[in-house]
Design an enzyme around this catalytic site. Structure first.
Site, mmCIF file in Angstrom:
data_model
loop_
_atom_site.group_PDB
_atom_site.id
_atom_site.type_symbol
_atom_site.label_atom_id
_atom_site.label_comp_id
_atom_site.label_asym_id
_atom_site.label_seq_id
_atom_site.Cartn_x
_atom_site.Cartn_y
_atom_site.Cartn_z
ATOM 1 N N CYS A 210 -10.265 21.099 18.205
ATOM 2 C CA CYS A 210 -10.374 21.425 19.617
ATOM 3 C C CYS A 210 -9.840 20.239 20.412
ATOM 4 O O CYS A 210 -10.596 19.546 21.093
ATOM 5 C CB CYS A 210 -11.830 21.711 19.945
ATOM 6 S SG CYS A 210 -11.985 22.540 21.486
ATOM 7 N N ARG B 166 -1.879 10.439 10.884
ATOM 8 C CA ARG B 166 -0.705 9.627 11.224
ATOM 9 C C ARG B 166 0.151 10.212 12.365
ATOM 10 O O ARG B 166 0.565 9.475 13.256
ATOM 11 C CB ARG B 166 0.153 9.362 9.978
ATOM 12 C CG ARG B 166 -0.632 8.638 8.869
ATOM 13 C CD ARG B 166 0.254 8.141 7.745
ATOM 14 N NE ARG B 166 1.059 7.022 8.174
ATOM 15 C CZ ARG B 166 2.340 7.076 8.438
ATOM 16 N NH1 ARG B 166 2.999 8.207 8.280
ATOM 17 N NH2 ARG B 166 2.979 6.021 8.842
ATOM 18 N N GLY C 127 0.854 -1.175 0.000
ATOM 19 C CA GLY C 127 0.000 0.000 0.000
ATOM 20 C C GLY C 127 0.896 1.233 0.000
ATOM 21 O O GLY C 127 1.042 1.942 -0.989
ATOM 22 N N ARG C 128 1.575 1.413 1.137
ATOM 23 C CA ARG C 128 2.411 2.588 1.340
ATOM 24 C C ARG C 128 3.407 2.820 0.202
ATOM 25 O O ARG C 128 3.554 3.933 -0.310
ATOM 26 C CB ARG C 128 3.191 2.414 2.656
ATOM 27 C CG ARG C 128 4.018 3.609 3.087
ATOM 28 C CD ARG C 128 4.884 3.242 4.306
ATOM 29 N NE ARG C 128 4.151 2.523 5.312
ATOM 30 C CZ ARG C 128 3.396 3.094 6.254
ATOM 31 N NH1 ARG C 128 3.316 4.400 6.318
ATOM 32 N NH2 ARG C 128 2.746 2.354 7.138
HETATM 33 N N1 LLP Z 1 -1.722 -6.314 3.284
HETATM 34 C C1 LLP Z 1 -2.368 -6.394 4.454
HETATM 35 C C2 LLP Z 1 -3.073 -7.630 4.801
HETATM 36 C C3 LLP Z 1 -2.367 -5.305 5.336
HETATM 37 O O1 LLP Z 1 -2.995 -5.387 6.508
HETATM 38 C C4 LLP Z 1 -1.708 -4.099 4.959
HETATM 39 C C5 LLP Z 1 -1.723 -2.927 5.832
HETATM 40 C C6 LLP Z 1 -1.054 -4.073 3.715
HETATM 41 C C7 LLP Z 1 -1.067 -5.192 2.912
HETATM 42 C C8 LLP Z 1 -0.334 -2.873 3.215
HETATM 43 O O2 LLP Z 1 0.726 -2.514 4.052
HETATM 44 P P1 LLP Z 1 1.776 -1.408 3.565
HETATM 45 O O3 LLP Z 1 2.442 -1.933 2.322
HETATM 46 O O4 LLP Z 1 1.017 -0.168 3.292
HETATM 47 O O5 LLP Z 1 2.718 -1.264 4.693
HETATM 48 N N2 LLP Z 1 -2.407 3.272 8.980
HETATM 49 C C9 LLP Z 1 -1.035 2.805 9.155
HETATM 50 C C10 LLP Z 1 -0.756 1.574 8.334
HETATM 51 C C11 LLP Z 1 -1.742 0.453 8.580
HETATM 52 C C12 LLP Z 1 -1.519 -0.720 7.668
HETATM 53 C C13 LLP Z 1 -2.631 -1.697 7.718
HETATM 54 N N3 LLP Z 1 -2.446 -2.830 6.886
HETATM 55 C C14 LLP Z 1 -0.074 3.939 8.832
HETATM 56 O O6 LLP Z 1 -0.531 5.030 8.542
HETATM 57 O O7 LLP Z 1 1.136 3.760 8.895
#
Ligand code: LLP
Length: 424
Positions: free
Chosen positions: A344, A310, A273-274
């Site tokens: 707030c 975040r 994702g990131r």
């Molecule tokens: N696959 C699964 C099953 C996941 O739970 C996640 C992320 C991803 C892939 C993607 O992960 P990435 O490649 O983005 O690291 N809100 C948090 C991140 C939460 C991630 C949740 N799951 C933040 O802002 O850092």
């Protein structure tokens, strides 16, 4: 090769080749900007993997999903809403590589109905999901999301492995899951492991061995393995990317050993994702107050943790740059400043460390009316935004081939109260 982090300047007048100040004037603030080309590049970085499956929870706006699809990636969905978004953006459930995979630890009733209706491939994160799906769709193929007994993330809140985590099927329960699957004629065709978000190569590499052990238990029915997401991106100049080639080689070696074990070819998926969208996004906000509290200087913006959660949630660092209102390159003296929002709530601070400790940052002296640009906000930025304090969500603009295209209008008061009623 490990690409170094970019130099994060504290002065920025342009984004994806366009001047920021006129965009902020045209579309208003707070405003999310995305660089479409950078998303394409990040997908292209990963083409060694057979399948790039975008974890849309990072940024699920329809236009972003559309561009991800056009760049050749498929998508992961964690809810009924994300399944519907994927369908609306043109992904299809079918095909040898499913265009949409539902990955979750539960089916709520709506997601189970949708998965059955559209024959969407499911990555089961709890043994109960096997029975619930098997009951409604006997003979289905499924993937098992395995918790290998360890995990790691940039924050304890993003670690998805080990006994403390609610995610996945415990690695010692695989045999039991196979029995459950047999009862419904369900076949386990894939194994998936995701140990956390924003982790590092050392931890990611440990997953390969855990994968090999699990596939050995499941056997010949496995045709796909997924390494999950978790790839970090640099948020500070002293951080770096991980070596993607090395990471791929580790997985490819593992895949080859697995192929020998099962006697046929096995597809290797990655699920970031990131990595795909973080750097592509920036949140532009206007400075609305500059004030001192004793020795501390605050820049207060029209964006808060309702727009970018975040820092408040994890103490995450985002690069911050000044864009003078007149768009000029003229430098201002650096000062120590704390950057906060309009909410707030004392925790509405963008410059804070984990645990809620307020920090100051060296930034050029801002004036009311200037813009601040919060960088690397594309992943888990807009997607985690809320209506707290009855704030309307920001507008989103995609910049592509030198053109700024509105992809989401700023919410209105009518959007905010839609569905509310005052009973007699
Ligand atoms: N696959 C699964 C099953 C996941 O739970 C996640 C992320 C991803 C892939 C993607 O992960 P990435 O490649 O983005 O690291 N809100 C948090 C991140 C939460 C991630 C949740 N799951 C933040 O802002 O850092």
């Amino acid at each position: 090769m490990i690409a170094a982090a970019p130099e994060f300047s504290t002065h920025q007048t342009h984004f994806a080749g366009l001047a920021i100040a006129p965009l902020a004037e045209q579309f208003g603030t707070p405003l999310y900007l995305y660089d479409a080309e950078l998303i394409r590049q990040r997908i292209a970085d990963l083409t060694a993997f057979d399948v790039v499956r975008y974890a849309q929870k990072a940024c699920s706006s329809l236009a972003i999903l559309d561009r991800v699809r056009r760049a050749g990636a498929v998508v992961d969905a964690v809810s009924a809403g994300e399944i519907r978004r994927a369908l609306a953006a043109g992904f299809t459930a079918h095909g040898e590589t499913p265009g949409i995979v539902y990955t979750a630890d539960i089916f709520d009733r709506e997601s189970l109905d949708l998965v059955v209706e559209h024959a969407i491939h499911v990555n089961c994160g709890s043994p109960d999901m096997i029975d619930q799906l098997g009951d409604r769709r006997p003979g289905a193929n499924v993937t098992l999301r395995i918790n290998p007994g360890f995990g790691h993330g940039h924050s304890q809140k993003t670690n998805t492995g080990g006994e403390q985590s609610k995610h996945g099927i415990w690695h010692e329960q695989v045999d039991e899951c196979l029995l459950r699957a047999d009862r419904y004629g369900v076949t386990v065709t894939g194994i998936h492991m995701h140990i956390g978000s924003g982790t590092d190569l050392e931890h990611l590499s440990q997953v390969c061995q855990a994968m090999e052990r699990t596939v050995a238990t499941v056997g010949r029915t496995v045709t796909t393995i997924s390494s999950g997401g978790g790839l970090p991106v640099p948020y500070k100049s002293d951080e770096s990317f991980i070596d993607i080639e090395q990471y791929y080689r580790l997985w490819d070696d593992s895949r080859k050993r697995i192929e020998q074990q099962v006697g046929h070819s096995v597809r290797l998926e990655i699920e970031p994702g990131r990595y795909l969208v973080a750097e592509s996004g920036a949140l532009v906000a206007e400075v609305r107050a500059v004030k001192k509290m004793g020795t501390n200087r605050f820049f207060l913006l029209d964006a808060g943790f309702n727009d970018l959660a975040r820092p408040a949630m994890y103490g995450s660092h985002h690069p911050i740059a000044l864009c003078p209102r007149d768009g000029s390159e003229t430098t201002r003296p650096d000062v120590d400043a704390i950057v906060g929002g309009p909410l707030c709530e004392s925790g509405d601070i963008f410059t804070q460390a984990e645990g809620g400790f307020v920090c100051s940052r060296k930034l050029p002296l801002a004036r009311v009316g200037d813009f601040l640009v919060l960088g690397n906000a594309g992943a888990y930025g807009f997607a985690m935004s809320s209506n707290y304090n009855s704030k309307t969500r920001a507008a989103e603009v995609l910049i592509e081939a030198g053109q700024a295209k509105l992809i989401r209008s700023r919410e209105t008061f009518d959007d905010l109260i839609r569905g509310e009623q005052i009973p007699d």
